[in-house]
Design an enzyme around this catalytic site. Structure first.
Site, PDB file in Angstrom:
ATOM      1  CD1 TRP A  13       2.055  -6.523   5.808  1.00  0.00           C
ATOM      2  CD2 TRP A  13       2.557  -4.392   6.310  1.00  0.00           C
ATOM      3  NE1 TRP A  13       2.464  -6.492   7.124  1.00  0.00           N
ATOM      4  CE2 TRP A  13       2.784  -5.197   7.459  1.00  0.00           C
ATOM      5  CE3 TRP A  13       2.818  -3.019   6.399  1.00  0.00           C
ATOM      6  CZ2 TRP A  13       3.244  -4.663   8.674  1.00  0.00           C
ATOM      7  CZ3 TRP A  13       3.275  -2.490   7.598  1.00  0.00           C
ATOM      8  CH2 TRP A  13       3.472  -3.302   8.728  1.00  0.00           C
ATOM      9  CE  LYS A  14      -0.249 -10.193  -1.734  1.00  0.00           C
ATOM     10  NZ  LYS A  14      -1.172 -11.135  -2.356  1.00  0.00           N
ATOM     11  CG  HIS A  98       4.110 -11.488  -5.294  1.00  0.00           C
ATOM     12  ND1 HIS A  98       2.883 -11.463  -5.888  1.00  0.00           N
ATOM     13  CD2 HIS A  98       3.936 -11.981  -4.045  1.00  0.00           C
ATOM     14  CE1 HIS A  98       1.978 -11.908  -5.014  1.00  0.00           C
ATOM     15  NE2 HIS A  98       2.590 -12.229  -3.889  1.00  0.00           N
ATOM     16  CD  GLU A 100      -0.441 -10.019  -5.729  1.00  0.00           C
ATOM     17  OE1 GLU A 100       0.195  -9.133  -5.138  1.00  0.00           O
ATOM     18  OE2 GLU A 100      -1.196 -10.819  -5.140  1.00  0.00           O
ATOM     19  CD  GLU A 170       3.333 -16.004  -2.546  1.00  0.00           C
ATOM     20  OE1 GLU A 170       2.825 -15.802  -1.439  1.00  0.00           O
ATOM     21  OE2 GLU A 170       3.481 -15.118  -3.392  1.00  0.00           O
ATOM     22  N   GLY A 176      -4.996 -14.917  -2.487  1.00  0.00           N
ATOM     23  CA  GLY A 176      -6.124 -14.000  -2.324  1.00  0.00           C
ATOM     24  C   GLY A 176      -7.472 -14.607  -2.658  1.00  0.00           C
ATOM     25  N   GLY A 237      -0.255 -12.890   2.821  1.00  0.00           N
ATOM     26  CA  GLY A 237      -0.796 -11.651   2.273  1.00  0.00           C
ATOM     27  C   GLY A 237      -1.900 -11.117   3.164  1.00  0.00           C
ATOM     28  N   GLY A 238      -3.130 -11.345   2.759  1.00  0.00           N
ATOM     29  CA  GLY A 238      -4.306 -10.789   3.442  1.00  0.00           C
ATOM     30  C   GLY A 238      -4.288 -10.913   4.959  1.00  0.00           C
TER      31      GLY A 238
END
Ligand code: 13P
Length: 261
Positions: A13-14, A98, A100, A170, A176, A237-238
């Site tokens: 869900w980030k 991750h 990010e 990933e 994203g 993710g999204g």
């Protein structure tokens, strides 16, 4: 040969979801799980919602994961969360490295390696992320990049420890962006990862390893990605932020799984 493992689908869900929103989303997925029993489903909310989601999940097989941790067990590390704390709140999994976190928070293969050790010491299962940038892909450096992430990130793990780990491939250019890797592109790297793992930990351990794909996974591409031999599930993710799309992704993976049986 019946090689296909049941789908492992995790929703990252980030930095989304208040406690109230998290509860609504989790409740819908926990309810839907009754008809999705073939899949291992993991919800990965922000830290602040872990406890509420765990309470809702109760005895349901839906599992809880965290998005990050620090490798020390406790101490003067303002702003950090440790593996024992995550275990205490009911996590089974924790995402490590991750892209990010690597991109915005300075994480490296060396910190990934320490975090894996921290997680394993508290009996958490790490979901270790790796993947190449667009520049690396275009320069033909995807495989060396992923190989170095395996070598450095997993350095020093015993075969027993390795068995507790989930690998998430990933590709950064697919995260994203709506630009999903094609099933062929994803499979090529998954097969390569499994081959490298076999060289280090042996064929049997590599065969059993769960290697999931992340990067713009949607209901429309879940089936074709999961049909690939070395793709064991997804880190979403999204599309995990809405119950309908996340559930549909799981359904499509189960459909592909059943066809292999
Ligand atoms: P998206 O599914 O939004 O591309 O995110 C993938 C991801 O980073 C999951 O960890």
């Amino acid at each position: 040969m019946h090689h296909k493992k049941p789908p492992f689908v995790a929703g990252n869900w980030k930095m989304h979801m208040t406690i109230q929103e998290a509860k609504l989303l989790a409740a819908a997925i926990i309810q839907a799980r009754l008809e999705l029993s073939e899949a291992e489903i993991v919800l990965i909310p922000p830290f602040t919602a872990l406890r509420s989601v765990k309470k809702l999940a109760g005895e349901s097989p839906v599992q809880l994961g965290a998005q990050n941790l620090f490798w020390e067990e406790q101490g003067a590390y303002t702003g950090e969360i440790s593996a024992p704390m995550l275990k205490n709140v009911g996590c089974r999994y924790v995402v490590i490295g991750h892209s990010e976190r690597r991109q915005y928070f300075g994480e490296t293969d060396a910190t990934v390696n320490k975090k894996i050790a921290g997680a394993l010491n508290s009996k958490l299962n790490p979901i270790v992320c790796m993947g190449e940038t667009l520049e690396e892909r275009e320069a033909g450096k995807t495989m060396p990049r992923v190989e170095s992430q395996i070598q450095a990130g997993l350095a020093g793990l015993t075969p027993e420890q390795f068995r507790e780990i989930i690998i998430a491939y990933e590709p950064i250019w697919a995260i994203g962006t709506g630009k999903t890797a094609t099933p062929g592109q994803a499979e090529e790297v998954h097969a390569f990862i499994r081959e490298k793992l076999a060289e280090i930990y042996g064929k049997e351990a590599a065969f059993c390893a769960i290697i999931i794909y992340g990067g713009s996974v949607k209901p429309a591409n879940s089936y074709s990605l999961f049909r690939e031999k070395n793709i064991d599930g997804f880190l979403v993710g999204g599309a995990s932020l809405e119950a309908d799309s996340f559930i549909q992704i799981i359904k499509e993976a189960i459909r592909a799984y059943k066809e292999e049986q």
